[in-house]
Design an enzyme around this catalytic site. Structure first.
Site, PDB file in Angstrom:
ATOM      1  N   LYS A  87       0.808  -1.219   0.000  1.00 48.52           N
ATOM      2  CA  LYS A  87       0.000   0.000   0.000  1.00 48.52           C
ATOM      3  C   LYS A  87       0.842   1.270   0.000  1.00 48.52           C
ATOM      4  O   LYS A  87       0.461   2.283  -0.606  1.00 48.52           O
ATOM      5  CB  LYS A  87      -0.945  -0.010   1.201  1.00 48.52           C
ATOM      6  N   HIS A 135     -15.161  -5.644   7.301  1.00 45.80           N
ATOM      7  CA  HIS A 135     -14.323  -5.151   6.198  1.00 45.80           C
ATOM      8  C   HIS A 135     -14.248  -6.140   5.033  1.00 45.80           C
ATOM      9  O   HIS A 135     -13.358  -6.037   4.179  1.00 45.80           O
ATOM     10  CB  HIS A 135     -12.909  -4.801   6.678  1.00 45.80           C
ATOM     11  N   GLU A 191      -3.577   7.121   8.447  1.00 46.40           N
ATOM     12  CA  GLU A 191      -4.293   8.025   7.554  1.00 46.40           C
ATOM     13  C   GLU A 191      -5.612   8.451   8.177  1.00 46.40           C
ATOM     14  O   GLU A 191      -6.123   7.808   9.100  1.00 46.40           O
ATOM     15  CB  GLU A 191      -4.526   7.386   6.181  1.00 46.40           C
ATOM     16  N   ARG A 226      -5.425  -8.403 -10.291  1.00 50.21           N
ATOM     17  CA  ARG A 226      -5.953  -9.679 -10.790  1.00 50.21           C
ATOM     18  C   ARG A 226      -7.410  -9.470 -11.195  1.00 50.21           C
ATOM     19  O   ARG A 226      -7.988  -8.412 -10.951  1.00 50.21           O
ATOM     20  CB  ARG A 226      -5.883 -10.751  -9.699  1.00 50.21           C
TER      21      ARG A 226
END
Length: 348
Positions: free
Chosen positions: A93, A212, A177, A269
């Protein structure tokens, strides 16, 4: 497409449809994936024996494994997917954020470097304001991610995030973040060939989630205006350019209450939910993958693509209702294949 196919299978999948329908099938090991589908050298040896010239990695297992993609290339076999270099950039990330930053792709306010010091994390959180998210750099599926609403919670939540990241990914690198309130999760399907052409095949909304994990995938999103759809599509194309991408991919964004969108990550993908996109575009995305891997141009240009209709995919979750609805495993005792007008079934 008149292509002879070879399926690989473990004990658990000996009678699976893909095994029965393929021209040939190769046994690669026992049911645990580590003893079958993750055995890279066994798979490559089988390919060499049968003269296989292309490998489609599917949705999981080795589909985003740069090491495997590199081995396939070195064996003189075409990997039907992006380059290992693109996988490596987008698989982390932090490196993904750094790459797309140069192409003016909007990012969630925060820091784009790995940290392990709690004092530094607190300083960053104070600057961007609470609530914040602590996220594992190598994470996915909600693992290694912790919401921190108050400064006094940060030290414990950071420790938990690092421990989970270390156990799940072997890497405890984290970053901080800003937490986007009232977020909507929108992902853009992208495709690129090796001639420099890139298109976006519109969006899928996956805001309805559990722990999530996506539960409902819907296309098109009821949230997006035509103008916002184009802006997000162009941003997704820029993400592809940031890593010289080829093949099918998904660029994920968050959209906040003010309709501002921010880059989250890229999945390098074809995803399980790709049929939602196929249903609204009338395209066969696996066929596109094969054509691009052959060196062909993308079958359509952006101006030739359009949305026709609406599609929804729903995932089924197994949970223990007597234990706080925690994820569970067990035997499926009854299954009735859904049917009816406009119903598509892709199960195994």
């Amino acid at each position: 497409m008149d292509i002879a196919s070879v399926a690989i299978y473990s004990d658990a999948d000996a009678n699976a449809p893909h095994v029965l329908e393929a021209d040939e099938a190769v046994y690669v090991g026992e049911s645990p994936s580590a003893q079958s589908y993750l055995r890279q050298d066994v798979i490559l040896e089988a390919c060499k024996k049968l003269g296989v010239d292309g490998i489609h990695p599917g949705y999981g297992f080795l589909s985003e494994n740069a090491t495997f993609a590199r081995k396939v290339k070195e064996a003189g076999i075409t990997f039907i997917g992006p380059s290992p270099e693109a996988m490596e950039v987008m698989g982390d990330k932090l490196s993904a954020k750094q790459a797309v930053k140069e192409f003016d792709v909007p990012l969630v306010p925060g820091i784009d470097k790995a940290i392990s010091d709690v004092a530094e994390a607190k300083s960053i959180a104070d600057q961007i304001g609470y609530p914040v998210l602590i996220k594992a750099s190598a994470g996915g599926g909600g693992k290694g991610m912790r919401l921190v609403e108050h400064a006094e919670e940060l030290e414990e939540q950071m420790r938990l995030a690092q421990n989970e990241a270390r156990s799940s990914f072997g890497d405890d690198a984290c970053f901080v973040e800003k937490f986007v309130t009232k977020p909507r999760h929108i992902e853009i399907q992208v495709f690129a060939d090796n001639q420099g052409n890139t298109v976006y095949l519109f969006e899928r909304e996956c805001s309805i989630q559990r722990r999530h994990q996506k539960v409902v995938e819907e296309a098109p999103s009821a949230l997006l205006t035509p103008e916002l759809r184009e802006q997000m599509g162009q941003a997704a194309i820029n993400v592809c350019r940031a890593c010289n991408y080829e093949g099918a991919g998904t660029v994920e964004f968050l959209v906040d209450a003010d309709m501002k969108f921010y880059f989250l990550e890229m999945n390098t993908r074809l995803q399980v939910e790709h049929p939602v996109t196929e249903e609204i575009t009338g395209l066969d995305l696996v066929e596109w993958q094969v054509r691009v891997a052959r060196g062909e141009n993308l079958p359509k240009k952006q101006e030739e693509l359009s949305i026709n209709g609406h599609a929804i995919e729903v995932r089924v979750y197994a949970e223990d209702t007597l234990n706080g609805f925690t994820p569970d495993i067990g035997s499926l005792e009854r299954y009735r294949v859904p049917s009816g007008r406009s119903v598509r079934v892709d199960d195994a």
